[in-house]
Design a protein around this motif. Structure first.
Motif, PDB file in Angstrom:
ATOM      1  N   HIS A 127     -98.834   7.715 -52.649  1.00 28.77           N
ATOM      2  CA  HIS A 127     -98.652   8.853 -53.555  1.00 28.77           C
ATOM      3  C   HIS A 127     -99.200  10.138 -52.915  1.00 28.77           C
ATOM      4  N   GLU A 128    -100.378  10.048 -52.332  1.00 24.90           N
ATOM      5  CA  GLU A 128    -100.992  11.245 -51.734  1.00 24.90           C
ATOM      6  C   GLU A 128    -100.271  11.663 -50.449  1.00 24.90           C
ATOM      7  N   ILE A 129     -99.846  10.670 -49.666  1.00 26.15           N
ATOM      8  CA  ILE A 129     -99.058  10.998 -48.467  1.00 26.15           C
ATOM      9  C   ILE A 129     -97.829  11.801 -48.887  1.00 26.15           C
ATOM     10  N   ALA A 130     -97.189  11.360 -49.989  1.00 28.40           N
ATOM     11  CA  ALA A 130     -95.980  12.052 -50.462  1.00 28.40           C
ATOM     12  C   ALA A 130     -96.283  13.511 -50.787  1.00 28.40           C
ATOM     13  N   HIS A 131     -97.382  13.764 -51.496  1.00 31.37           N
ATOM     14  CA  HIS A 131     -97.704  15.155 -51.825  1.00 31.37           C
ATOM     15  C   HIS A 131     -97.803  15.992 -50.554  1.00 31.37           C
ATOM     16  N   ALA A 132     -98.387  15.399 -49.507  1.00 31.67           N
ATOM     17  CA  ALA A 132     -98.569  16.161 -48.269  1.00 31.67           C
ATOM     18  C   ALA A 132     -97.259  16.312 -47.507  1.00 31.67           C
ATOM     19  N   THR A 133     -96.544  15.195 -47.294  1.00 26.95           N
ATOM     20  CA  THR A 133     -95.368  15.292 -46.425  1.00 26.95           C
ATOM     21  C   THR A 133     -94.149  15.859 -47.152  1.00 26.95           C
ATOM     22  N   MET A 134     -94.176  15.869 -48.501  1.00 24.57           N
ATOM     23  CA  MET A 134     -93.104  16.556 -49.233  1.00 24.57           C
ATOM     24  C   MET A 134     -93.475  18.022 -49.439  1.00 24.57           C
ATOM     25  N   ARG A 135     -94.584  18.399 -48.852  1.00 15.43           N
ATOM     26  CA  ARG A 135     -95.081  19.773 -48.909  1.00 15.43           C
ATOM     27  C   ARG A 135     -95.217  20.282 -50.347  1.00 15.43           C
ATOM     28  N   HIS A 136     -95.850  19.460 -51.172  1.00 17.05           N
ATOM     29  CA  HIS A 136     -96.185  19.908 -52.523  1.00 17.05           C
ATOM     30  C   HIS A 136     -97.438  20.763 -52.424  1.00 17.05           C
ATOM     31  N   MET A 137     -97.294  22.040 -52.609  1.00 18.70           N
ATOM     32  CA  MET A 137     -98.463  22.909 -52.471  1.00 18.70           C
ATOM     33  C   MET A 137     -98.749  23.622 -53.773  1.00 18.70           C
ATOM     34  N   ILE A 138    -100.017  23.928 -53.961  1.00 19.38           N
ATOM     35  CA  ILE A 138    -100.421  24.652 -55.172  1.00 19.38           C
ATOM     36  C   ILE A 138     -99.892  26.085 -55.084  1.00 19.38           C
ATOM     37  N   GLU A 139     -99.294  26.535 -56.180  1.00 19.55           N
ATOM     38  CA  GLU A 139     -98.769  27.903 -56.194  1.00 19.55           C
ATOM     39  C   GLU A 139     -99.742  28.838 -56.909  1.00 19.55           C
ATOM     40  N   ASN A 140     -99.620  30.103 -56.604  1.00 15.24           N
ATOM     41  CA  ASN A 140    -100.406  31.098 -57.337  1.00 15.24           C
ATOM     42  C   ASN A 140     -99.462  31.964 -58.140  1.00 15.24           C
ATOM     43  N   PRO A 141     -99.129  31.525 -59.363  1.00 13.26           N
ATOM     44  CA  PRO A 141     -98.143  32.265 -60.151  1.00 13.26           C
ATOM     45  C   PRO A 141     -98.647  33.650 -60.526  1.00 13.26           C
ATOM     46  N   GLU A 142     -97.714  34.608 -60.601  1.00  8.48           N
ATOM     47  CA  GLU A 142     -98.118  35.985 -60.872  1.00  8.48           C
ATOM     48  C   GLU A 142     -97.946  36.381 -62.328  1.00  8.48           C
ATOM     49  N   ASN A 143     -97.171  35.604 -63.075  1.00 11.48           N
ATOM     50  CA  ASN A 143     -97.019  35.927 -64.499  1.00 11.48           C
ATOM     51  C   ASN A 143     -96.769  34.642 -65.286  1.00 11.48           C
ATOM     52  N   ASP A 144     -96.665  34.779 -66.612  1.00 12.62           N
ATOM     53  CA  ASP A 144     -96.541  33.601 -67.479  1.00 12.62           C
ATOM     54  C   ASP A 144     -95.295  32.779 -67.171  1.00 12.62           C
ATOM     55  N   ARG A 145     -94.209  33.497 -66.920  1.00 12.09           N
ATOM     56  CA  ARG A 145     -92.956  32.807 -66.657  1.00 12.09           C
ATOM     57  C   ARG A 145     -93.085  31.953 -65.408  1.00 12.09           C
ATOM     58  N   GLU A 146     -93.657  32.558 -64.369  1.00 15.64           N
ATOM     59  CA  GLU A 146     -93.865  31.817 -63.124  1.00 15.64           C
ATOM     60  C   GLU A 146     -94.824  30.658 -63.337  1.00 15.64           C
ATOM     61  N   ALA A 147     -95.816  30.897 -64.211  1.00 20.39           N
ATOM     62  CA  ALA A 147     -96.813  29.853 -64.448  1.00 20.39           C
ATOM     63  C   ALA A 147     -96.167  28.637 -65.114  1.00 20.39           C
ATOM     64  N   THR A 148     -95.291  28.886 -66.082  1.00 24.61           N
ATOM     65  CA  THR A 148     -94.595  27.784 -66.759  1.00 24.61           C
ATOM     66  C   THR A 148     -93.755  27.016 -65.753  1.00 24.61           C
ATOM     67  N   PHE A 149     -93.084  27.759 -64.905  1.00 24.40           N
ATOM     68  CA  PHE A 149     -92.248  27.137 -63.902  1.00 24.40           C
ATOM     69  C   PHE A 149     -93.086  26.310 -62.920  1.00 24.40           C
ATOM     70  N   ALA A 150     -94.237  26.897 -62.533  1.00 28.74           N
ATOM     71  CA  ALA A 150     -95.108  26.199 -61.576  1.00 28.74           C
ATOM     72  C   ALA A 150     -95.605  24.885 -62.170  1.00 28.74           C
ATOM     73  N   LEU A 151     -95.911  24.892 -63.464  1.00 26.31           N
ATOM     74  CA  LEU A 151     -96.383  23.668 -64.111  1.00 26.31           C
ATOM     75  C   LEU A 151     -95.267  22.619 -64.140  1.00 26.31           C
ATOM     76  N   GLU A 152     -94.064  23.070 -64.479  1.00 26.94           N
ATOM     77  CA  GLU A 152     -92.945  22.130 -64.516  1.00 26.94           C
ATOM     78  C   GLU A 152     -92.720  21.541 -63.124  1.00 26.94           C
ATOM     79  N   ARG A 153     -92.836  22.396 -62.144  1.00 23.57           N
ATOM     80  CA  ARG A 153     -92.639  21.937 -60.775  1.00 23.57           C
ATOM     81  C   ARG A 153     -93.688  20.887 -60.395  1.00 23.57           C
ATOM     82  N   ARG A 154     -94.938  21.149 -60.804  1.00 15.59           N
ATOM     83  CA  ARG A 154     -95.996  20.196 -60.464  1.00 15.59           C
ATOM     84  C   ARG A 154     -95.761  18.851 -61.126  1.00 15.59           C
ATOM     85  N   ARG A 155     -95.277  18.877 -62.358  1.00 14.04           N
ATOM     86  CA  ARG A 155     -95.009  17.604 -63.032  1.00 14.04           C
ATOM     87  C   ARG A 155     -93.859  16.864 -62.342  1.00 14.04           C
TER      88      ARG A 155
END
Ligand SMILES: [Zn+2]
Length: 385
Positions: A127-155
């Motif tokens: 599972h952790e290898i996947a996060h790294a090699t699929m390049r799942h990176m933490i985003e720094n959203p700039e507004n609420d809309r981006e934040a909602t999207f970032a959360l959906e993406r993380r899930r």
């Protein structure tokens, strides 16, 4: 690209292709700017230094059992080089992967290692290898809309990583048991091998769940993750990768496309409002799908054609779209193209022109002028309400 049957069932050639095939459709590869990557490289070096000086590295000599789990997970995932893995003294059963986009290392909490058998630990490592090699990176959203999207993406990323965890173990039951153990923090003494009781508990209909709360989480609920994994395990894709043709219960494997759609639907049911995707994302993604339709139009995809597509949409997108085409065939690619293009009807004319111009250019580059009209018609059809 005729003969889609053989296309779908050929074994993956390497780790990257394996991951591209199982990546959850709503977990789109992230595009990170050069500047952001530079910044990440700095943070990465710092955190790696801290980890190296305060945690214990897993080696064959020092921790043969844990090391064995890492080696077996890597072998199952076609990963030639085993990653750096460290143990951090922390009773919480948790793990994390840190990447700067090219290098990565994994941290396992001691609480997790104490709780799991090595065979179960393989799923967490995968599972952790996947996060790294699929390049799942933490985003720094700039507004609420981006934040909602970032959360959906993380899930969505968790769904992908869970699938890789399932492929990293020798028996899927090990992965599921690991999850139950981590969820309740109890070790093997408290369990039977029978997970049915738990499955019954989590089979609650989705409307029973507090979807607003779910929508604000970085992780999908355990119920959704478990449910998504069990569906994935019924698919011809998963069973094929494990060398099986039917489910263990004897029922035939289900087409992956069908399973994926059910998971998408349930996933979209989370939260009262769906995350919006930026127009730029849609333009880019549309081009990847249209590009595949263009280069595969003459039923043969040459290396040069693939490289041209890479030039247009980047390697990650090109490889993903290609793997998707190999897995599902061209009609499915066309459906995805239409899906991605249709929100462009709400955007300005420029976005549409960008797609059309790129299509013309791409057709020219791969010497397929005859495909232009087909593609423009497809775009027209997709964005006409
Ligand atoms: Zn995760």
């Amino acid at each position: 690209m005729s003969g889609s049957e053989s296309f779908v069932h050929e074994p993956p050639v390497d780790h990257a292709e394996l991951l591209a095939r199982v990546r959850f459709s709503l977990d789109q590869p992230m595009r990170v700017s050069e500047a952001a990557l530079g910044q990440r490289a700095e943070t990465f070096a710092e955190l790696r230094g801290m980890t190296r000086s305060s945690c214990v590295r897993v080696t064959a000599r020092l921790m043969p059992a844990v090391h064995g789990a890492v080696v077996r997970a890597c072998a199952n995932l076609l990963l030639p080089d085993e990653p750096e893995v460290y143990i951090a003294a922390d009773p919480q059963a948790n793990a994390s992967a840190l990447t700067d986009g090219s290098r990565y290392f994994i941290r396992l909490h001691s609480g997790l290692v104490q709780l799991l058998e090595p065979a179960e630990l393989q799923s967490v490592v995968g599972h952790e290898i996947a996060h790294a090699t699929m390049r799942h990176m933490i985003e720094n959203p700039e507004n609420d809309r981006e934040a909602t999207f970032a959360l959906e993406r993380r899930r969505a990323q968790e769904i992908s990583a869970d699938r890789v965890g399932l492929l990293a173990v020798d028996s899927p039951a090990d992965a599921l048991r690991a999850e139950v153990k981590v969820a309740c923090g109890l070790d093997a003494r408290h369990f039977t091998a029978d997970l049915d009781a738990f499955i019954e508990q989590i089979s609650t209909p989705p409307d029973d769940l507090d979807s607003e709360w779910e929508a604000n989480s970085t992780h999908p609920t355990l119920a959704l993750r478990f449910w998504a994994q069990r569906h994935f395990m019924e698919s011809d894709l998963f069973l094929g990768l494990k060398g099986a043709h039917a489910q263990p219960c004897g029922r035939p494997a289900r087409p992956f496309d069908e399973v994926e759609r059910e998971i998408e639907e349930r996933f979209h049911g989370v939260g009262s409002s769906h995350a919006f995707r930026a127009t730029a994302d849609h333009v880019h993604e549309s081009l990847a799908w249209l590009g595949i339709l263009i280069i595969a139009g003459d039923s043969d995809v040459s290396r040069i054609e693939r490289e041209v597509l890479v030039e247009f949409v980047g390697r990650i997108w090109a490889d993903d779209a290609y793997a998707y085409a190999r897995r599902h065939g061209l009609p499915a690619v066309e459906r995805r193209a239409v899906e991605t293009l249709s929100p462009l009807r709400f955007s300005n004319q420029r976005a549409r022109r960008r797609v059309e111009d790129s299509v013309r250019e791409l057709c020219k580059r791969v010497d397929a002028p005859g495909r232009v009209d087909d593609m423009l018609r497809l775009i027209q059809r997709a964005i006409t309400p």
